[in-house]
Design a protein around this motif. Structure first.
Motif, PDB file in Angstrom:
ATOM      1  N   LEU A 181     -24.305 -44.395 -28.466  1.00  0.00           N
ATOM      2  CA  LEU A 181     -24.444 -43.790 -27.516  1.00  0.00           C
ATOM      3  C   LEU A 181     -25.925 -43.011 -27.701  1.00  0.00           C
ATOM      4  CD1 LEU A 181     -21.272 -41.841 -26.576  1.00  0.00           C
ATOM      5  CD2 LEU A 181     -22.036 -44.049 -25.584  1.00  0.00           C
ATOM      6  N   ASN A 182     -26.423 -43.305 -28.751  1.00  0.00           N
ATOM      7  CA  ASN A 182     -27.820 -42.803 -28.885  1.00  0.00           C
ATOM      8  C   ASN A 182     -28.759 -43.665 -28.370  1.00  0.00           C
ATOM      9  OD1 ASN A 182     -26.987 -44.677 -31.112  1.00  0.00           O
ATOM     10  ND2 ASN A 182     -28.546 -44.220 -32.208  1.00  0.00           N
ATOM     11  N   PHE A 183     -28.380 -44.645 -27.908  1.00  0.00           N
ATOM     12  CA  PHE A 183     -29.365 -45.372 -26.805  1.00  0.00           C
ATOM     13  C   PHE A 183     -28.988 -45.121 -25.670  1.00  0.00           C
ATOM     14  CE2 PHE A 183     -28.633 -48.082 -30.754  1.00  0.00           C
ATOM     15  CZ  PHE A 183     -30.002 -48.527 -31.114  1.00  0.00           C
ATOM     16  N   ARG A 184     -30.088 -44.471 -24.872  1.00  0.00           N
ATOM     17  CA  ARG A 184     -29.899 -43.816 -23.566  1.00  0.00           C
ATOM     18  C   ARG A 184     -29.456 -44.876 -22.608  1.00  0.00           C
ATOM     19  NH1 ARG A 184     -31.839 -38.611 -22.645  1.00  0.00           N
ATOM     20  NH2 ARG A 184     -32.656 -37.409 -24.581  1.00  0.00           N
ATOM     21  N   LEU A 185     -29.889 -46.179 -22.589  1.00  0.00           N
ATOM     22  CA  LEU A 185     -29.818 -47.051 -21.763  1.00  0.00           C
ATOM     23  C   LEU A 185     -28.140 -47.257 -21.554  1.00  0.00           C
ATOM     24  CD1 LEU A 185     -30.877 -49.455 -20.172  1.00  0.00           C
ATOM     25  CD2 LEU A 185     -30.723 -50.948 -21.797  1.00  0.00           C
ATOM     26  N   THR A 217     -19.830 -31.589 -28.790  1.00  0.00           N
ATOM     27  CA  THR A 217     -19.078 -32.164 -27.977  1.00  0.00           C
ATOM     28  C   THR A 217     -18.551 -33.672 -28.959  1.00  0.00           C
ATOM     29  OG1 THR A 217     -20.405 -34.142 -27.269  1.00  0.00           O
ATOM     30  CG2 THR A 217     -20.629 -32.086 -26.156  1.00  0.00           C
ATOM     31  N   PRO A 218     -17.610 -34.251 -28.258  1.00  0.00           N
ATOM     32  CA  PRO A 218     -16.935 -35.415 -29.160  1.00  0.00           C
ATOM     33  C   PRO A 218     -17.883 -36.471 -29.238  1.00  0.00           C
ATOM     34  CG  PRO A 218     -15.342 -34.725 -27.309  1.00  0.00           C
ATOM     35  CD  PRO A 218     -16.432 -34.061 -27.319  1.00  0.00           C
ATOM     36  N   PHE A 219     -18.780 -36.440 -28.445  1.00  0.00           N
ATOM     37  CA  PHE A 219     -19.865 -37.640 -28.548  1.00  0.00           C
ATOM     38  C   PHE A 219     -21.203 -37.250 -29.300  1.00  0.00           C
ATOM     39  CE2 PHE A 219     -17.781 -37.419 -24.417  1.00  0.00           C
ATOM     40  CZ  PHE A 219     -16.876 -38.732 -24.622  1.00  0.00           C
ATOM     41  N   GLY A 220     -21.240 -35.852 -29.725  1.00  0.00           N
ATOM     42  CA  GLY A 220     -22.188 -35.619 -30.807  1.00  0.00           C
ATOM     43  C   GLY A 220     -22.857 -34.094 -30.359  1.00  0.00           C
ATOM     44  N   THR A 221     -23.832 -33.679 -30.989  1.00  0.00           N
ATOM     45  CA  THR A 221     -24.219 -32.239 -30.663  1.00  0.00           C
ATOM     46  C   THR A 221     -25.692 -32.380 -30.003  1.00  0.00           C
ATOM     47  OG1 THR A 221     -23.526 -31.422 -32.835  1.00  0.00           O
ATOM     48  CG2 THR A 221     -25.099 -30.273 -31.782  1.00  0.00           C
ATOM     49  N   PHE A 222     -25.449 -31.607 -28.684  1.00  0.00           N
ATOM     50  CA  PHE A 222     -26.836 -31.637 -27.810  1.00  0.00           C
ATOM     51  C   PHE A 222     -27.337 -30.230 -27.951  1.00  0.00           C
ATOM     52  CE2 PHE A 222     -23.775 -34.854 -26.579  1.00  0.00           C
ATOM     53  CZ  PHE A 222     -24.488 -35.808 -26.103  1.00  0.00           C
ATOM     54  N   TYR A 223     -28.782 -30.470 -27.756  1.00  0.00           N
ATOM     55  CA  TYR A 223     -29.476 -29.143 -27.749  1.00  0.00           C
ATOM     56  C   TYR A 223     -30.078 -29.102 -26.408  1.00  0.00           C
ATOM     57  CZ  TYR A 223     -28.754 -28.872 -32.781  1.00  0.00           C
ATOM     58  OH  TYR A 223     -27.934 -28.820 -33.965  1.00  0.00           O
ATOM     59  N   PRO A 224     -29.710 -28.215 -25.503  1.00  0.00           N
ATOM     60  CA  PRO A 224     -30.493 -27.821 -24.234  1.00  0.00           C
ATOM     61  C   PRO A 224     -31.886 -27.748 -24.253  1.00  0.00           C
ATOM     62  CG  PRO A 224     -28.381 -26.714 -24.137  1.00  0.00           C
ATOM     63  CD  PRO A 224     -28.716 -27.313 -25.660  1.00  0.00           C
ATOM     64  N   PRO A 225     -32.750 -28.629 -23.732  1.00  0.00           N
ATOM     65  CA  PRO A 225     -34.138 -28.412 -24.086  1.00  0.00           C
ATOM     66  C   PRO A 225     -35.049 -27.456 -23.375  1.00  0.00           C
ATOM     67  CG  PRO A 225     -33.791 -30.022 -22.212  1.00  0.00           C
ATOM     68  CD  PRO A 225     -32.321 -29.545 -22.813  1.00  0.00           C
ATOM     69  N   ASN A 226     -36.254 -27.185 -23.598  1.00  0.00           N
ATOM     70  CA  ASN A 226     -37.032 -26.350 -23.034  1.00  0.00           C
ATOM     71  C   ASN A 226     -37.447 -26.573 -21.805  1.00  0.00           C
ATOM     72  OD1 ASN A 226     -39.334 -24.589 -22.314  1.00  0.00           O
ATOM     73  ND2 ASN A 226     -40.420 -24.770 -24.353  1.00  0.00           N
ATOM     74  N   ILE A 227     -37.141 -25.660 -20.658  1.00  0.00           N
ATOM     75  CA  ILE A 227     -37.277 -26.060 -19.326  1.00  0.00           C
ATOM     76  C   ILE A 227     -38.166 -24.948 -18.566  1.00  0.00           C
ATOM     77  CG2 ILE A 227     -35.476 -27.053 -19.049  1.00  0.00           C
ATOM     78  CD1 ILE A 227     -34.082 -24.907 -17.407  1.00  0.00           C
ATOM     79  N   ALA A 272     -11.503 -39.988 -21.670  1.00  0.00           N
ATOM     80  CA  ALA A 272     -12.065 -40.457 -22.876  1.00  0.00           C
ATOM     81  C   ALA A 272     -13.523 -40.493 -23.041  1.00  0.00           C
ATOM     82  CB  ALA A 272     -11.384 -41.820 -23.705  1.00  0.00           C
ATOM     83  N   LEU A 273     -14.316 -40.935 -21.966  1.00  0.00           N
ATOM     84  CA  LEU A 273     -15.623 -41.132 -21.814  1.00  0.00           C
ATOM     85  C   LEU A 273     -16.283 -39.781 -21.168  1.00  0.00           C
ATOM     86  CD1 LEU A 273     -15.615 -44.900 -20.568  1.00  0.00           C
ATOM     87  CD2 LEU A 273     -16.031 -43.764 -22.714  1.00  0.00           C
ATOM     88  N   GLY A 274     -15.497 -38.876 -21.286  1.00  0.00           N
ATOM     89  CA  GLY A 274     -16.202 -37.528 -20.734  1.00  0.00           C
ATOM     90  C   GLY A 274     -16.116 -37.426 -19.340  1.00  0.00           C
ATOM     91  N   ALA A 275     -15.838 -37.905 -18.510  1.00  0.00           N
ATOM     92  CA  ALA A 275     -15.931 -37.821 -17.047  1.00  0.00           C
ATOM     93  C   ALA A 275     -14.584 -37.055 -16.651  1.00  0.00           C
ATOM     94  CB  ALA A 275     -15.875 -39.205 -16.218  1.00  0.00           C
ATOM     95  N   VAL A 276     -14.696 -36.427 -15.433  1.00  0.00           N
ATOM     96  CA  VAL A 276     -13.403 -35.701 -14.852  1.00  0.00           C
ATOM     97  C   VAL A 276     -12.478 -36.731 -14.389  1.00  0.00           C
ATOM     98  CG1 VAL A 276     -12.912 -34.027 -13.027  1.00  0.00           C
ATOM     99  CG2 VAL A 276     -14.777 -33.604 -14.230  1.00  0.00           C
ATOM    100  N   VAL A 277     -11.204 -36.677 -14.630  1.00  0.00           N
ATOM    101  CA  VAL A 277     -10.309 -37.616 -14.489  1.00  0.00           C
ATOM    102  C   VAL A 277     -10.083 -37.442 -12.595  1.00  0.00           C
ATOM    103  CG1 VAL A 277      -7.632 -37.911 -14.381  1.00  0.00           C
ATOM    104  CG2 VAL A 277      -8.846 -36.998 -16.474  1.00  0.00           C
ATOM    105  N   ALA A 278     -10.195 -38.625 -12.217  1.00  0.00           N
ATOM    106  CA  ALA A 278      -9.923 -38.563 -10.797  1.00  0.00           C
ATOM    107  C   ALA A 278      -8.848 -37.900 -10.103  1.00  0.00           C
ATOM    108  CB  ALA A 278     -10.019 -40.162 -10.274  1.00  0.00           C
TER     109      ALA A 278
END
Length: 306
Positions: free
Chosen positions: A169-173, A86-96, A220-226
């Motif tokens: 954004l690596n700070f989850r807070l 994604t534009p915000f980094g690479t995410f790895y879906p976790p073990n569920i 730009a922040l990855g949310a659906v445009v209203a």
């Protein structure tokens, strides 16, 4: 300026700057208090009895398998998915799987519900690449059933790679800010002006199947445009974009309720073509396993969108 006047002038300047500084601090604290406050929706009834079979169907509805199984590398079922860029980094879906050490087998139903409903995990805010913005609409029974099914999966000892998220954004807070801007956790409310079939389709498309997340433009922040739900995503999707799913767009492509339901089952379009490269796995792994009634419900809803 006399020697006695200089200290007086400095004192006056300091008084003015002190008030400006206090105003800035107060404003900053107020903004931080707003953007970092927790975001939670209405409580759920978690006393319901979960049904594994229904939950396994919910896994198909939500595409959990597609995201959380790394088929490209022959990964075990739900033990962690391949990278999502994604534009915000690479995410790895976790073990569920139900593994208690590397999966979510140690989660309580309340913790699972909090993740689905409010986007909260043991480590804090979950990134919205996990579509809790849509899953929050799920019914209490569906959440309980989904939990039962996941806890019944074989435990797989496997740790997914760590996410590679851009600074800061690596700070989850900081995801709390995103939630306060764009996330409004709630449950789907039936529209009495429409049929039960239409409402089922609306629930599925906006909720557990999260069609809206892929087929809508993002800001730009990855949310659906209203106001732009289901109007297509010009950035990602088949051929570089996800097509619009409004009634006008679907009718122009030759779809009817019957043919759209058939496409969701077979992947064959009305003109005897095939769906795009990214939709193909969705058909194979998800929609082809839905019931005929659910495919028809989603088609009915989408072909009503103005």
């Amino acid at each position: 300026m006399s020697g006695s006047a200089a200290p007086i002038m400095m004192a006056r300047l300091w008084c003015r700057w002190r008030w400006w500084l206090a105003a800035v601090v107060v404003t900053g604290l107020g903004a931080a208090g707003y953007f970092l406050k927790p975001v939670t929706g209405p409580p759920r009834d978690l006393t319901l009895v979960g049904d594994v079979a229904r939950g396994e169907y919910d896994i198909r509805l939500g595409g959990c398998d597609a995201c959380h199984t790394d088929r490209e590398h022959n990964g075990a079922y739900l033990a962690g998915g391949g990278p999502l860029t994604t534009p915000f980094g690479t995410f790895y879906p976790p073990n569920i799987t139900s593994d208690k050490r590397t999966g979510i087998g140690g989660w309580t139903l309340a913790q699972f519900s909090d993740a689905i409903s409010n986007g909260n995990g043991p480590e804090g805010n979950l990134y919205p690449v996990f579509p809790y913005n849509d899953l929050t609409l799920m019914s209490d029974q569906d959440v309980v059933d989904l939990y039962a099914a996941i806890m019944a999966t074989p435990a797989v000892n496997h740790t997914a790679p760590a996410n590679k998220v851009i600074f800061p954004l690596n700070f989850r807070l900081l995801v709390s800010g995103w939630k306060n801007l764009f996330f409004s956790p709630h449950r789907y409310q039936s529209d009495p002006s429409h049929s039960a079939q239409w409402n089922r389709g609306a629930y599925l498309a906006n909720g557990p199947t999260h069609c809206v997340a892929c087929h809508s433009p993002l800001n730009a922040l990855g949310a659906v445009v209203a106001g732009e739900h289901f109007t297509g995503d010009p950035v990602s999707g088949p051929g570089g974009k996800a097509p619009p799913l409004t009634a006008l767009a679907l009718l122009q492509d030759g779809y009817t309720v019957e043919t759209l339901a058939e496409t969701l089952k077979s992947g064959v379009t009305p003109n005897a073509g095939e769906v795009g490269a990214e939709m193909g796995p969705v058909i194979h792994d998800e929609t082809s396993h839905w019931t005929d009634s659910d495919r028809t419900a989603v088609a009915t809803y989408l072909l009503s969108l103005k």
